[in-house]
Design a protein around this motif. Structure first.
Motif, PDB file in Angstrom:
ATOM      1  N   LEU A 160       0.850  -1.195   0.000  1.00  0.00           N
ATOM      2  CA  LEU A 160       0.000   0.000   0.000  1.00  0.00           C
ATOM      3  C   LEU A 160       0.882   1.240   0.000  1.00  0.00           C
ATOM      4  N   HIS A 161       0.597   2.158  -0.902  1.00  0.00           N
ATOM      5  CA  HIS A 161       1.417   3.369  -1.044  1.00  0.00           C
ATOM      6  C   HIS A 161       0.480   4.577  -1.060  1.00  0.00           C
ATOM      7  N   LEU A 162       0.636   5.408  -0.059  1.00  0.00           N
ATOM      8  CA  LEU A 162      -0.248   6.568   0.095  1.00  0.00           C
ATOM      9  C   LEU A 162       0.467   7.845  -0.336  1.00  0.00           C
ATOM     10  N   TYR A 163      -0.179   8.617  -1.196  1.00  0.00           N
ATOM     11  CA  TYR A 163       0.264   9.970  -1.509  1.00  0.00           C
ATOM     12  C   TYR A 163      -0.632  10.895  -0.697  1.00  0.00           C
ATOM     13  N   GLY A 164      -0.027  11.786   0.052  1.00  0.00           N
ATOM     14  CA  GLY A 164      -0.881  12.625   0.887  1.00  0.00           C
ATOM     15  C   GLY A 164      -0.117  13.766   1.504  1.00  0.00           C
ATOM     16  N   THR A 165      -0.763  14.384   2.444  1.00  0.00           N
ATOM     17  CA  THR A 165      -0.204  15.519   3.166  1.00  0.00           C
ATOM     18  C   THR A 165      -0.561  15.353   4.633  1.00  0.00           C
ATOM     19  N   TRP A 166       0.386  15.709   5.498  1.00  0.00           N
ATOM     20  CA  TRP A 166       0.212  15.414   6.928  1.00  0.00           C
ATOM     21  C   TRP A 166      -1.093  15.945   7.493  1.00  0.00           C
ATOM     22  N   ARG A 167      -1.466  17.202   7.163  1.00  0.00           N
ATOM     23  CA  ARG A 167      -2.687  17.691   7.791  1.00  0.00           C
ATOM     24  C   ARG A 167      -3.857  17.817   6.812  1.00  0.00           C
ATOM     25  N   SER A 168      -3.739  17.177   5.656  1.00  0.00           N
ATOM     26  CA  SER A 168      -4.894  17.083   4.756  1.00  0.00           C
ATOM     27  C   SER A 168      -5.945  16.202   5.424  1.00  0.00           C
ATOM     28  N   SER A 169      -7.145  16.742   5.563  1.00  0.00           N
ATOM     29  CA  SER A 169      -8.178  15.981   6.279  1.00  0.00           C
ATOM     30  C   SER A 169      -8.583  14.729   5.510  1.00  0.00           C
ATOM     31  N   ALA A 170      -8.570  14.824   4.183  1.00  0.00           N
ATOM     32  CA  ALA A 170      -8.979  13.660   3.392  1.00  0.00           C
ATOM     33  C   ALA A 170      -7.933  12.541   3.480  1.00  0.00           C
ATOM     34  N   THR A 171      -6.647  12.925   3.477  1.00  0.00           N
ATOM     35  CA  THR A 171      -5.585  11.919   3.645  1.00  0.00           C
ATOM     36  C   THR A 171      -5.695  11.258   5.018  1.00  0.00           C
ATOM     37  N   TRP A 172      -5.986  12.084   5.992  1.00  0.00           N
ATOM     38  CA  TRP A 172      -6.055  11.627   7.388  1.00  0.00           C
ATOM     39  C   TRP A 172      -7.149  10.563   7.562  1.00  0.00           C
ATOM     40  N   ARG A 173      -8.264  10.732   6.854  1.00  0.00           N
ATOM     41  CA  ARG A 173      -9.345   9.723   6.932  1.00  0.00           C
ATOM     42  C   ARG A 173      -8.820   8.351   6.511  1.00  0.00           C
ATOM     43  N   VAL A 174      -8.043   8.355   5.435  1.00  0.00           N
ATOM     44  CA  VAL A 174      -7.504   7.087   4.924  1.00  0.00           C
ATOM     45  C   VAL A 174      -6.515   6.502   5.922  1.00  0.00           C
ATOM     46  N   ARG A 175      -5.673   7.358   6.502  1.00  0.00           N
ATOM     47  CA  ARG A 175      -4.714   6.856   7.508  1.00  0.00           C
ATOM     48  C   ARG A 175      -5.446   6.211   8.681  1.00  0.00           C
ATOM     49  N   ILE A 176      -6.563   6.810   9.084  1.00  0.00           N
ATOM     50  CA  ILE A 176      -7.317   6.234  10.209  1.00  0.00           C
ATOM     51  C   ILE A 176      -7.792   4.827   9.845  1.00  0.00           C
ATOM     52  N   ALA A 177      -8.330   4.673   8.643  1.00  0.00           N
ATOM     53  CA  ALA A 177      -8.814   3.340   8.233  1.00  0.00           C
ATOM     54  C   ALA A 177      -7.650   2.354   8.165  1.00  0.00           C
ATOM     55  N   LEU A 178      -6.529   2.778   7.590  1.00  0.00           N
ATOM     56  CA  LEU A 178      -5.356   1.889   7.494  1.00  0.00           C
ATOM     57  C   LEU A 178      -4.887   1.479   8.889  1.00  0.00           C
ATOM     58  N   ALA A 179      -4.791   2.453   9.782  1.00  0.00           N
ATOM     59  CA  ALA A 179      -4.271   2.172  11.125  1.00  0.00           C
ATOM     60  C   ALA A 179      -5.256   1.316  11.921  1.00  0.00           C
ATOM     61  N   GLN A 180      -6.527   1.605  11.800  1.00  0.00           N
ATOM     62  CA  GLN A 180      -7.534   0.785  12.491  1.00  0.00           C
ATOM     63  C   GLN A 180      -7.397  -0.677  12.079  1.00  0.00           C
ATOM     64  N   LYS A 181      -7.114  -0.889  10.795  1.00  0.00           N
ATOM     65  CA  LYS A 181      -7.053  -2.255  10.268  1.00  0.00           C
ATOM     66  C   LYS A 181      -5.689  -2.916  10.499  1.00  0.00           C
ATOM     67  N   GLY A 182      -4.789  -2.165  11.129  1.00  0.00           N
ATOM     68  CA  GLY A 182      -3.470  -2.717  11.448  1.00  0.00           C
ATOM     69  C   GLY A 182      -2.581  -2.865  10.224  1.00  0.00           C
ATOM     70  N   LEU A 183      -2.815  -2.024   9.202  1.00  0.00           N
ATOM     71  CA  LEU A 183      -2.025  -2.120   7.967  1.00  0.00           C
ATOM     72  C   LEU A 183      -0.873  -1.120   7.995  1.00  0.00           C
ATOM     73  N   ASP A 184       0.208  -1.475   7.318  1.00  0.00           N
ATOM     74  CA  ASP A 184       1.322  -0.542   7.137  1.00  0.00           C
ATOM     75  C   ASP A 184       1.262   0.002   5.719  1.00  0.00           C
ATOM     76  N   TRP A 185       1.840   1.185   5.538  1.00  0.00           N
ATOM     77  CA  TRP A 185       1.814   1.783   4.212  1.00  0.00           C
ATOM     78  C   TRP A 185       3.079   2.582   3.951  1.00  0.00           C
ATOM     79  N   ALA A 186       3.474   2.598   2.679  1.00  0.00           N
ATOM     80  CA  ALA A 186       4.548   3.506   2.250  1.00  0.00           C
ATOM     81  C   ALA A 186       3.904   4.873   2.016  1.00  0.00           C
TER      82      ALA A 186
END
Ligand SMILES: N[C@@H](CCC(=O)N[C@@H](CS)C(=O)NCC(=O)O)C(=O)O
Length: 223
Positions: A10-36
């Motif tokens: 999984l490879h995420l393009y995003g920005t640290w305080r972009s709210s839309a990116t942050w939503r995806v990080r929450i789902a990834l982290a909840q599911k215990g997934l790692d990402w580049a």
């Protein structure tokens, strides 16, 4: 060589305080997934989202984008809520939608109130246009539209919230609320009238996945 059973990359393009990116990080982290992670700076050099290279990744010139290498195929997805849906289907552990058709619809409703009803009005490109082209007060613009939207979300939450936004499990609604409240605080929006939102945000903050997904924990976070 990738085999069908290999763990997807999984490879995420995003920005640290972009709210839309942050939503995806929450789902990834909840599911215990790692990402580049490849940070895309939305302001430096006129905004890296407008470079030719990023235009080929997302012609909407927005973050997030998630690339998934899975079973020898690469899938590139934009739109945070679509990405969360995909993650839920591909990695069903810790679902981001509740049990029950009605509760699922309410979680989606709250997510969309923020995703389509609030966030587009606060976007960097919109703030820039209000300030630079319309010569108007971009902070006042943001405060007006975000407060108005949160007022509506608060009224819905009063009818749906348990520990979290919809009942007692984390859902996509929480994944939208947490970054939105961070944004609201950054823009000095008074949250006193939104006690349910503030309570749900605090409950999420206590979870390790939300700490991992927090803007301040990202490698491109600025002081
Ligand atoms: N609905 C989209 C919104 C994406 C979006 O607006 N991303 C913002 C950051 S939160 C962006 O890339 N803005 C770039 C700009 O305003 O120029 C999603 O959920 O992914």
């Amino acid at each position: 060589m990738t085999t069908p059973n290999a763990r997807p990359h999984l490879h995420l393009y995003g920005t640290w305080r972009s709210s839309a990116t942050w939503r995806v990080r929450i789902a990834l982290a909840q599911k215990g997934l790692d990402w580049a992670y490849t940070p895309i700076h939305l302001k430096n050099g006129g905004g890296q989202q407008f470079t030719e290279a990023y235009d080929r990744i997302n012609p909407m010139h927005q973050v997030p984008v998630l690339e998934v290498e899975d079973g020898g195929e690469t899938l590139r997805l934009a739109q945070s809520l679509v990405i969360v849906d995909y993650l839920d289907e591909r990695f069903p552990q810790k679902p981001m939608l509740p049990q029950g058709r009605g509760a699922r619809a309410k979680a989606r409703q709250i997510a969309e109130m923020i995703n389509s009803g609030i966030q587009p009005l606060q976007n960097t490109i919109v703030q820039n246009y209000v300030r630079d082209t319309l010569k108007a007060d971009d902070a006042a613009w943001v405060q007006h539209w975000v407060s108005r939207g949160l007022e509506a979300v608060e009224r819905v939450l009063v009818t749906t919230a348990g520990t979290y936004a919809v009942g007692d499990d984390v859902t996509v609604a929480d994944a939208c609320i947490v970054p939105e409240l961070y944004f609201a605080r950054r823009f000095n929006i008074d949250l006193a009238a939104f006690p349910t939102l503030v309570r749900v945000d605090a409950a999420c903050a206590a979870l390790p996945a939300f700490e991992k997904a927090h803007a301040r924990a990202q490698l491109d976070a600025e002081p």
